[in-house]
Write a protein that holds these residues in place. Sequence first.
Motif: not given
Length: 478
Positions: A306-326
């Motif tokens: 799953t992580a590889l498939d998302i990364a292949l489309h240009g998205w990275r994981g991020d977290s702001e104020l305990d909120i997980d984002l792409l």
Amino acid sequence: MHDSLTTTKRKFHKLLDTINASSNVFPTPEGDVSATAVPLTARQRLDAASERAKKRLRTSTSTTSLTSTLSSDIGRRSYTPAPSLSRKILTPRSMASRKSDSKPDDKELPNFSPWSHDQFLARLKTFSKVSYWQPRPAAIGELKWAKQGWQCVDVNTVACKGGCERRVVVKLERAATGGANGIADGRGDDEDDDAEDEADAEELETALVQRYTDEITNGHAPHCMWRKSGCKDDIYRLSLVRPVIWQPALRARYVSLLNIADAIKNVTFHSLPREDPALLPPEKLADELPANVLSSPDAIPTLKVTALDIALHGWRGDSELDIDLLHCDACFQRIGLWMYQPDYVPGRGVLSAEDNDGAEPEQATINLQEMHRMHCPWQNAGSQAASGTFEDMNASQILNRVVSTYAREQRRRSEQAGKEDEVDLESTDLHGALADNGDAAQRPSAAEIDQMDKERESKLRKLKRLFTVHRSSKVAAK
């Protein structure tokens, strides 16, 4: 005779001092009436020059070298004019210090750098705030403004920061042509009037778009360089072919997504279709890519895919104020993952077990390609502006193809290396077996060894006999 000669010399020196007194006098302070001009002798002029030089030396950074230069110069010459002395004091300044003081900073690019991809992305990032900038038609979108040197500095306001400092307010709000007045006149429900108003509004919007299209270039000051030239059409292109570039970037996005594994494990993602046989599925890529590209031995296999498939489309994981984002670093789009969880209900948030009334909410899905902004290279092939083999492909398609080709090449090399190792091992075993069999078959007995030694000694005696010279001594009788 001696007294008269002395008197004549004294008068002659006094006459010389009187002549020079007109050009060399002490300055008279303003407001001091009692002060009078006093003529200077040659010795006094030398002392005054030396005193001025010493005062300058006390404020200089190179006092020692200047003092030695000044003292040697005064010793050689009995009189040094003031302008010449001041030039002598200024000459020891090193040219290296002047160059270091006036040397510009090469790391900081000027405002007009249409070739800089990083500066273009920095300007484009200022348009990512939804409170400052709303979507516009493509002709006057943020991509056009950023390519021409503009930044978003306020609500619907762009400015040429660091350049001509001009500002342009971009507004496309339609004026309400119907409403209360139309209803009061009895024409609020008239379909013909509504169609006419809609046509007028569209015509007004078209005229405004054309006006702001001209302002993208003409809004700069006449002397501004951005008015003459902007960024090229391929400034938004992402470099995805060279392994030294795409491998670290892919690994960084992959690792950041594993850091928010709890937020992505239950989300449904849709990736680009892989009907093309040149594209490998993410499951196969996760198995065949080497460890220097994907290094996560402790991760769950399904999460790795799953992580590889998302990364292949240009998205990275991020977290702001305990909120997980792409997060996308190209178009600066952000996706809140909490809205795509299985137990999320629009308008009610994430339901707990007590609040759940038994109805299963419909889970939303994330389309990894279409969730980028319309102008993003990960979705828009025109923004990527690829050429050659990857023409008319967006960044997602290009990266998936490049990674699939790399994985196939690594698999081919590993299989070829395995075959070579097997051949070498079989060859080594065969040579060893032949050597053992040959030694056992050709090993002589003790009698054969004695016979070979006797033959060798016989040959050596014959060879020695050939090189032995016999001389006979004859006495010649006379």
